[in-house]
Design a protein around this motif. Structure first.
Motif, mmCIF file in Angstrom:
data_model
loop_
_atom_site.group_PDB
_atom_site.id
_atom_site.type_symbol
_atom_site.label_atom_id
_atom_site.label_comp_id
_atom_site.label_asym_id
_atom_site.label_seq_id
_atom_site.Cartn_x
_atom_site.Cartn_y
_atom_site.Cartn_z
ATOM 1 N N GLY A 38 37.750 69.683 2.701
ATOM 2 C CA GLY A 38 37.073 68.957 2.192
ATOM 3 C C GLY A 38 35.464 69.204 1.931
ATOM 4 O O GLY A 38 33.750 69.668 2.127
ATOM 5 N N GLU A 39 35.028 69.562 3.580
ATOM 6 C CA GLU A 39 33.663 69.960 4.328
ATOM 7 C C GLU A 39 33.513 70.750 4.123
ATOM 8 O O GLU A 39 32.072 71.734 3.469
ATOM 9 C CB GLU A 39 33.553 70.247 6.081
ATOM 10 N N LYS A 40 34.552 72.383 3.595
ATOM 11 C CA LYS A 40 34.136 73.682 3.085
ATOM 12 C C LYS A 40 33.130 73.418 1.483
ATOM 13 O O LYS A 40 32.557 74.149 1.207
ATOM 14 C CB LYS A 40 35.467 74.530 2.973
ATOM 15 N N GLN A 41 33.751 72.794 1.302
ATOM 16 C CA GLN A 41 33.248 72.715 -0.109
ATOM 17 C C GLN A 41 31.887 71.245 0.099
ATOM 18 O O GLN A 41 30.890 72.361 -1.388
ATOM 19 C CB GLN A 41 34.545 71.744 -1.022
ATOM 20 N N ARG A 42 32.148 70.507 0.492
ATOM 21 C CA ARG A 42 30.404 70.352 0.453
ATOM 22 C C ARG A 42 29.485 71.335 1.071
ATOM 23 O O ARG A 42 28.316 71.395 0.786
ATOM 24 C CB ARG A 42 30.639 69.074 1.954
ATOM 25 N N VAL A 43 29.434 71.984 2.217
ATOM 26 C CA VAL A 43 29.017 73.761 2.359
ATOM 27 C C VAL A 43 28.390 74.100 1.859
ATOM 28 O O VAL A 43 27.376 74.539 0.739
ATOM 29 C CB VAL A 43 29.517 74.673 3.511
ATOM 30 N N ALA A 44 29.606 74.586 0.214
ATOM 31 C CA ALA A 44 29.167 74.829 -1.030
ATOM 32 C C ALA A 44 28.316 74.488 -1.898
ATOM 33 O O ALA A 44 27.422 75.024 -2.098
ATOM 34 C CB ALA A 44 31.100 75.346 -1.721
ATOM 35 N N ILE A 45 28.315 73.506 -1.625
ATOM 36 C CA ILE A 45 27.525 72.526 -2.523
ATOM 37 C C ILE A 45 25.730 72.277 -2.298
ATOM 38 O O ILE A 45 25.395 72.788 -2.725
ATOM 39 C CB ILE A 45 27.891 70.603 -2.154
ATOM 40 N N ALA A 46 25.688 72.691 -0.349
ATOM 41 C CA ALA A 46 24.116 72.454 -0.374
ATOM 42 C C ALA A 46 24.439 74.522 -0.501
ATOM 43 O O ALA A 46 22.782 74.084 -0.990
ATOM 44 C CB ALA A 46 25.634 72.672 1.189
ATOM 45 N N ARG A 47 24.898 74.842 -0.019
ATOM 46 C CA ARG A 47 24.686 76.129 -0.531
ATOM 47 C C ARG A 47 24.086 76.263 -2.452
ATOM 48 O O ARG A 47 22.881 77.103 -2.582
ATOM 49 C CB ARG A 47 25.561 77.363 -0.588
ATOM 50 N N ALA A 48 24.905 75.385 -3.142
ATOM 51 C CA ALA A 48 24.349 75.368 -4.456
ATOM 52 C C ALA A 48 23.060 74.849 -4.916
ATOM 53 O O ALA A 48 22.317 75.413 -5.969
ATOM 54 C CB ALA A 48 25.520 75.414 -5.272
ATOM 55 N N LEU A 49 22.655 73.753 -3.574
ATOM 56 C CA LEU A 49 21.911 73.331 -4.039
ATOM 57 C C LEU A 49 20.570 73.681 -3.382
ATOM 58 O O LEU A 49 18.889 73.659 -3.941
ATOM 59 C CB LEU A 49 21.565 71.861 -3.660
ATOM 60 N N VAL A 50 20.688 74.705 -2.583
ATOM 61 C CA VAL A 50 19.042 75.455 -1.377
ATOM 62 C C VAL A 50 18.103 76.040 -2.504
ATOM 63 O O VAL A 50 16.530 75.525 -2.302
ATOM 64 C CB VAL A 50 19.669 75.488 -0.528
ATOM 65 N N ASN A 51 18.450 76.787 -3.663
ATOM 66 C CA ASN A 51 17.490 76.903 -4.491
ATOM 67 C C ASN A 51 16.966 76.053 -5.622
ATOM 68 O O ASN A 51 15.918 76.558 -6.659
ATOM 69 C CB ASN A 51 17.860 78.160 -4.998
ATOM 70 N N PRO A 78 35.885 72.831 -8.902
ATOM 71 C CA PRO A 78 35.699 72.375 -6.969
ATOM 72 C C PRO A 78 36.298 71.631 -6.873
ATOM 73 O O PRO A 78 36.963 71.328 -5.213
ATOM 74 C CB PRO A 78 34.529 71.622 -7.457
ATOM 75 N N THR A 79 37.660 70.277 -7.162
ATOM 76 C CA THR A 79 38.707 70.318 -6.127
ATOM 77 C C THR A 79 40.143 70.820 -6.473
ATOM 78 O O THR A 79 41.415 70.022 -5.917
ATOM 79 C CB THR A 79 38.646 68.707 -6.708
ATOM 80 N N GLY A 80 40.451 72.130 -7.112
ATOM 81 C CA GLY A 80 41.533 72.682 -7.486
ATOM 82 C C GLY A 80 42.181 72.620 -6.114
ATOM 83 O O GLY A 80 43.707 72.970 -5.792
ATOM 84 N N ASN A 81 41.449 73.238 -4.735
ATOM 85 C CA ASN A 81 42.573 73.610 -3.601
ATOM 86 C C ASN A 81 42.496 72.304 -2.509
ATOM 87 O O ASN A 81 41.855 72.190 -1.175
ATOM 88 C CB ASN A 81 41.912 74.761 -2.941
ATOM 89 N N LEU A 82 41.532 70.779 -3.045
ATOM 90 C CA LEU A 82 41.536 70.100 -2.005
ATOM 91 C C LEU A 82 42.415 68.760 -2.321
ATOM 92 O O LEU A 82 43.264 68.406 -3.268
ATOM 93 C CB LEU A 82 40.383 69.346 -2.511
ATOM 94 N N ASP A 83 42.656 68.303 -1.675
ATOM 95 C CA ASP A 83 43.796 67.142 -1.414
ATOM 96 C C ASP A 83 42.579 65.950 -2.007
ATOM 97 O O ASP A 83 41.142 66.233 -2.178
ATOM 98 C CB ASP A 83 43.740 66.288 0.187
#
Lengths: 241, 412
Positions: free
Chosen positions: A148-161, A171-176
């Motif tokens: 979950g933390e990894k995906q939140r990092v990925a979301i932050a990365r998607a927003l940075v621009n 986005p939830t496919g690999n998460l509990d």
């Protein structure tokens, strides 16, 4: 509301002279700014291909694709890269973080390709990591983080621009389920703040977190309608309704 | 992404895989090191040879049989036997040549077993003229050098170098004793002063006999290998050369317009020729050492191709978030250049160290060996290593940049 994406009779086929595989058979729809749309469909329905075209990773074969009113059907590779860099943020099912770089470096990565000064990069990435609740994990490498933390990092990365639209591909496919709901909560919050989001998924349940569902089947739109009973998550990963 | 950041990113990547990076750059390290060593040791050896020739003095003129270009060596200097230069030519120069020519020495050399009583050595003997000691500024320690009469009449007399005397007679007095060269007996009439090592040759291990004796009794030839003559001052060297040419052309019946069948050189010209020979040798060695660099380059390419494969997903991601193809090319190219440049820097340092050790060792043995590590060779090493990074890095970098983003993202 102004139109973000206008697609008319979009077709896509792959292959060479001998074998041609038709994936998309002519799709027509609009997406407005600020919408939260799910593109749904079983595997093989063409939803990934559609996302790649809308996300400037691929080009269409026939039809018309307007982005913010501009015809973007015939862009060259470098122009596509510019569009990805300035207009689009991606969140992938497999997170796709650089495992040897820190959380902060991962979030700053897209800014490397936009001539942003280093100070500004650090500031924006730090702010966004704070927003997704990972301000205390700036110098962690991804392998020390939970899914979950990894995906939140990925979301932050998607927003940075500061993109015009975020594409979230399963986005939830690999998460509990709890982490999945937390991620959906972040996406819903972002949408409340005005971000346009396109969610690609094959699960009806996940798709219903959006406000509108475009259902694909065999390369055609089966239906395109608002979500009647929307799923709303909270930050603890529980459904409110 | 600017170049400073690219370099620092590459350095981080390299540091994260230290062992692999080191092995990758090893080929470049060895290649650059070899080039630096060859250039430095080559320059040292060159200085050794040239210092030796310089020590002969600037007022010497040499004559070799066979024609040659002005800046090249005559064939006879390369070990090819040319028989056109005769003993009588030297006598004619002495008699009719320019007054500025003070002395003429002629030489033939041979190898044979030299026996004195129970001891015998295999040695080089020099058949020369009585003027040898004047031309070469050599001195006799005991007895005397052989006379002009003995020179002309093939006298069976010998003068020993200091070292040869030591080997054949030890502490005993050698004067008046018999030695046998091959099967011919000679009487020792003199022992030369100790001269020490000069260049590659130990001058003390020589043995001198009259040139006519060497020609007739030992070698069975009628020509001389070369001549040396001493000119009164360095200013008259050109005049001396002209006079020698006139006499030899006349004696050899060479018509006007035809080329000489001999080569006359002053020490200065000889130095030029020597320098061009040793330069050629040096560059030949550098070319061989450079092979290691090419091998190292292929090693870099191999590893970079593997790296691109390994980082396919990363490349896909970078493209998805907006990296252009040439930015991907640039990133991987910088990475290979950083590896080769680091390898080159290590190679330069190691090469310089080894050159210093070689020079110190040679100097400790008494050779006049200059330590030369030129800025040029360092720049060459650095430049070549960067160049190799670019040349061998471009294929992997292009491959990375051409990856399809969608497929690369899915790559496991």
């Amino acid at each position: 509301m102004s139109k973000l994406i206008e697609v008319k009779d979009l077709k896509k086929e792959y292959g060479n002279d001998e074998v041609i595989t038709k994936i998309l058979h002519g799709l027509t729809f609009d997406i407005d700014k600020g919408e939260f749309v799910s593109i749904m469909g079983p595997s093989g329905s063409g939803k990934s291909t559609l996302m790649h075209i809308l996300g400037f990773l691929d080009t269409l074969s026939e039809g018309q694709f307007l982005f913010e009113g501009r015809d973007v059907s015939k862009l060259e590779d470098d122009e596509l890269a510019d569009m990805r860099s300035s207009k689009i943020g991606f969140v992938f099912q497999a997170f796709n973080l650089l495992n040897r770089s820190t959380t902060l470096e991962n979030v700053m990565l897209p800014l490397l390709y936009t001539d942003t000064p280093k100070k500004e990069r650090v500031k924006r990435a730090t702010d966004l990591l704070n927003q997704v609740g990972l301000g205390h994990r700036l110098d962690y490498t991804p392998n020390k983080l939970s899914g979950g933390e990894k995906q939140r990092v990925a979301i932050a990365r998607a927003l940075v621009n500061d993109p015009d639209i975020i594409f979230a591909d399963e986005p939830t496919g690999n998460l509990d389920s709890k982490s999945g709901l937390q991620v959906m909560k972040i996406l819903q919050d972002l949408n409340e703040k005005g971000h346009s989001i396109i969610l690609v998924t094959h699960e009806k349940y996940t798709a219903e977190h959006a406000k509108r569902i475009i259902m694909l089947k065999d390369g055609l739109i089966e239906y395109d309608q608002p979500v009647e009973h929307r799923q709303i998550a909270d930050e603890n990963g529980t459904l409110i309704k | 992404m600017n170049i400073v950041e690219s370099v620092s990113t590459s350095l981080q990547t390299i540091l994260r895989t230290k062992a692999r990076s080191f092995l990758t750059m090893l080929g470049i390290v060895i290649g650059v090191m070899s080039v630096i060593i060859v250039l430095s040791v080559g320059a040292g050896a060159q200085s050794l040879i040239i210092n030796q020739v310089k020590s002969l003095g600037s007022n010497l003129v040499g004559v070799l049989p066979g024609n040659s270009e002005d800046d090249g060596p005559p064939a006879s200097a390369m070990g090819i036997v040319v028989t056109t230069l005769k003993y009588s030519d030297g006598q004619a120069i002495e008699k009719n040549g320019c007054k500025c020519i003070e002395n003429v020495a002629m030489y033939v050399t041979g190898n044979d077993t030299v026996t004195a009583g129970d001891s015998n050595i295999t040695g080089t003997y020099t058949g020369t003229t009585a003027n040898y000691i004047n031309v070469e500024d050599a001195n006799v320690e005991f007895g005397h050098f052989f006379s002009e009469d003995e020179e002309k009449t093939a006298g069976r007399v010998a003068v020993l170098g200091f070292g040869s005397k030591d080997k054949l007679f030890g502490d005993e007095d050698a004067l008046g004793k018999r030695i046998r060269i091959g099967s011919v007996n000679f009487t020792v009439v003199g022992v030369m002063e100790e001269r020490g090592v000069s260049g590659f040759q130990n001058q003390d291990d020589q043995l001198f006999i009259p040139i006519t004796a060497a020609q007739k009794l030992l070698l069975g030839i009628d020509y001389v290998n070369y001549m040396r003559m001493k000119v009164d001052t360095a200013l008259n060297v050109e005049q001396a050369i002209d006079s020698v040419k006139d006499i030899l052309r006349d004696r050899h019946n060479i018509a006007t317009g035809e080329a000489d069948d001999f080569s006359v050189r002053s020490t200065a010209q000889g130095l030029d020729a020597l320098t061009s020979i040793t330069d050629a040798l040096k560059f030949f060695l550098v070319a061989i050492a450079s092979l290691a660099l090419v091998v190292g380059g292929f090693g870099i390419m191999n590893i970079m191709l593997a790296t691109v494969q390994e980082r396919t997903q990363e490349i896909g991601l970078r493209k998805a978030i907006g990296a252009k193809s040439n930015q991907i090319t640039f990133q991987f190219l910088i990475e290979s250049v950083v590896i080769t440049f680091l390898g080159g820097a290590i190679g330069i340092i190691l090469g310089a160290l080894i050159s210093v050790i070689v020079a110190k060792f040679a100097q400790s043995l008494g050779y006049s060996w200059d330590l030369v590590i030129s800025l040029n060779s360092i720049l060459l090493g650095a430049g070549v290593s960067i160049g190799i990074g670019l040349i061998f890095g471009i294929i992997p970098a292009r491959r990375a940049s051409k990856l399809n983003a969608i497929e690369a993202l899915r790559y496991e």
